[in-house]
Scaffold this motif. Structure first.
Motif, mmCIF file in Angstrom:
data_model
loop_
_atom_site.group_PDB
_atom_site.id
_atom_site.type_symbol
_atom_site.label_atom_id
_atom_site.label_comp_id
_atom_site.label_asym_id
_atom_site.label_seq_id
_atom_site.Cartn_x
_atom_site.Cartn_y
_atom_site.Cartn_z
ATOM 1 N N PHE A 59 0.827 -1.195 0.000
ATOM 2 C CA PHE A 59 0.000 0.000 0.000
ATOM 3 C C PHE A 59 0.869 1.256 0.000
ATOM 4 O O PHE A 59 0.581 2.230 -0.700
ATOM 5 N N ILE A 62 2.135 1.750 -3.474
ATOM 6 C CA ILE A 62 1.107 2.251 -4.393
ATOM 7 C C ILE A 62 0.966 3.769 -4.252
ATOM 8 O O ILE A 62 0.946 4.501 -5.254
ATOM 9 N N ALA A 177 -5.203 -1.975 -13.895
ATOM 10 C CA ALA A 177 -4.793 -1.337 -12.651
ATOM 11 C C ALA A 177 -5.945 -1.276 -11.649
ATOM 12 O O ALA A 177 -5.741 -1.482 -10.439
ATOM 13 N N THR A 181 -5.565 -3.257 -8.130
ATOM 14 C CA THR A 181 -5.648 -2.438 -6.922
ATOM 15 C C THR A 181 -6.837 -2.856 -6.062
ATOM 16 O O THR A 181 -6.723 -2.936 -4.829
ATOM 17 N N THR A 182 -7.977 -3.129 -6.702
ATOM 18 C CA THR A 182 -9.160 -3.553 -5.955
ATOM 19 C C THR A 182 -8.914 -4.861 -5.228
ATOM 20 O O THR A 182 -9.260 -5.011 -4.037
ATOM 21 N N PHE A 185 -6.466 -4.425 -2.239
ATOM 22 C CA PHE A 185 -7.068 -3.768 -1.076
ATOM 23 C C PHE A 185 -8.195 -4.598 -0.468
ATOM 24 O O PHE A 185 -8.334 -4.671 0.753
ATOM 25 N N GLY A 285 4.231 -2.612 -5.206
ATOM 26 C CA GLY A 285 3.270 -1.532 -5.017
ATOM 27 C C GLY A 285 3.609 -0.305 -5.840
ATOM 28 O O GLY A 285 2.715 0.342 -6.404
ATOM 29 N N ILE A 288 2.392 -0.599 -9.415
ATOM 30 C CA ILE A 288 0.943 -0.412 -9.512
ATOM 31 C C ILE A 288 0.600 1.069 -9.402
ATOM 32 O O ILE A 288 -0.207 1.609 -10.169
ATOM 33 N N GLY A 289 1.227 1.750 -8.434
ATOM 34 C CA GLY A 289 0.977 3.177 -8.274
ATOM 35 C C GLY A 289 1.407 3.990 -9.474
ATOM 36 O O GLY A 289 0.763 4.986 -9.821
ATOM 37 N N TRP A 292 -1.214 4.321 -12.010
ATOM 38 C CA TRP A 292 -2.209 5.325 -11.662
ATOM 39 C C TRP A 292 -1.680 6.728 -11.921
ATOM 40 O O TRP A 292 -2.403 7.596 -12.403
ATOM 41 N N GLU A 346 0.686 -10.718 -4.757
ATOM 42 C CA GLU A 346 0.084 -10.074 -3.600
ATOM 43 C C GLU A 346 -0.764 -11.055 -2.794
ATOM 44 O O GLU A 346 -0.745 -11.037 -1.557
#
Length: 401
Positions: A59, A62, A177, A181-182, A185, A285, A288-289, A292, A346
């Protein structure tokens, strides 16, 4: 006075310019990655203090990846693409850590579950095909782009394939993405709330995270990293799908048994320090970030259609977990972790943090990764045929009208 002018051939000048540009991009990428790591570490420590869980470092990565890359775009006046090398390195470090953790497990019991893993994978791929077809119609995009966006094969690989075939890379990356991400989390929250376990009961002190390795074990750590790199190299050389992840896991499993064969080592029960796992999580992470932070503006319709496809993918994962519960004696949490759509590294980390059937979750996701990546050429061929047939039928209808 005689003057001699030497003019370099245009092709040589172009090659030199390209080499200089590539070097500049590499330097900028390393600088950005350094800032991302520096920001991800304190964010991860803060989240761990609030008992966010053992994957708090993902997290933190990200948030760091999105903030730093977007800031660089605004203030630096230059757009960098997400760092795929960082993603591969993160997968290798996480895979090595997983390999060390499952090295003492009874892998023979996992091998008997391979038919179940194959059936679940086939079910998820079939659902992904249907979802991609539906998404292509509701989003008014071509079939190949829709399929690449909805197949749970990872943000980087699917975006790269879209770029190779001249498709909408940003749309593919957006949907992938959102899905990853969903899942990253949502699944840990469900696992923590429903099981009543905290993914980390307490936050790790900074000292134990950064300085937990004894000086006498530094040599074994370097040897383990070199051995993991060799495993990754051989896996990639053999063209094994997800070679960075698969090769590192195999290397981690084999490290201690192979060291015991060495005459000058003796009994070895080496485990990786927490810092290796944390760095791998942060790199996962961050990438992935970065996707975004790299996103251009999208219309509301595009966002809504993407969310709908992700919702359908999550439902398909839930149905797959119900199927796994009917076919096996696994508990619901194991089934959920095995069938979670995407974010394989993950989800394995969540199982590792919960100490919950790590070998089963690892084997299930590895089978799916290998199946998806191995079948990608066939998928792309079929999707391109469907796309060409759709275009031909559309052109015929227009001619008739």
């Amino acid at each position: 006075m005689n003057q001699i002018l030497s003019v370099a051939p245009p092709q040589q000048v172009t090659t030199q310019q390209q080499a200089l540009k590539s070097k500049q991009i590499l330097v900028k990428s390393l600088i950005v990655l350094g800032w991302e790591m520096l920001l991800a570490l304190p964010i991860g420590l803060i989240l761990a203090r609030f008992h966010i869980g053992g994957i708090a470092w993902i997290f933190g990565g990200i948030v760091s990846g999105a903030v730093v890359l977007q800031t660089y775009r605004v203030w630096g006046g230059c757009t960098l693409k997400p760092n795929r090398t960082a993603r591969k390195t993160g997968m290798a470090l996480v895979g090595l850590n997983v390999g060390f953790c499952v090295g003492n497990a009874h892998l023979a019991d996992v091998a008997s579950c391979l038919p179940i893993f194959a059936l679940i994978t086939f079910f998820l791929l079939l659902c992904g095909t249907v979802i991609g077809y539906i998404y292509s119609h509701i989003s008014k995009t071509n079939i190949l782009t829709a399929m690449l966006a909805t197949v749970p094969g990872g943000v980087g690989p699917m975006s790269a394939i879209a770029a190779d075939y001249g498709k909408n890379v940003t749309l593919v990356a957006l949907v992938q993405a959102i899905r990853v991400t969903t899942v990253v989390f949502l699944i840990p929250i469900i696992a923590r709330v429903s099981s009543g376990q905290q993914i980390y009961p307490q936050a790790l002190p900074v000292k134990s995270v950064l300085f937990s390795l004894e000086p006498s074990q530094l040599g074994l750590l370097l040897l383990a990293l070199l051995f993991g790199g060799l495993g990754v190299y051989l896996a990639i050389l053999s063209k094994i799908p997800a070679g960075e992840f698969f090769g590192a896991i195999v290397a981690g499993i084999a490290f201690n048994p192979l060291c015991e064969w060495l005459p000058f080592v003796g009994d070895v029960n080496f485990t990786l320090p927490p810092l290796v796992n944390i760095v791998g999580q942060m790199l996962l992470g961050i990438t992935i970030g970065e996707y975004w932070g790299d996103k251009p503006a999208f219309t509301k319709r595009t966002i809504v259609c993407a969310l709908m496809s992700v919702g359908m993918t999550l439902v398909a994962g839930g149905l797959a977990s119900i199927l796994a519960m009917e076919l096996t004696s696994w508990d619901w949490l194991t089934c959920l972790l095995v069938t979670a759509p995407g974010g394989s590294a993950e989800m394995i980390l969540v199982a590792l943090a919960l100490d919950h059937n790590v070998e089963i979750v690892t084997a299930g996701h590895l089978v799916r990764l290998i199946a998806i990546n191995s079948s990608l050429p066939l998928w792309v061929f079929l999707f391109r045929r469907l796309e060409s047939q759709s275009l031909e039928s559309t052109s015929v209808e227009r001619k008739v009208l």
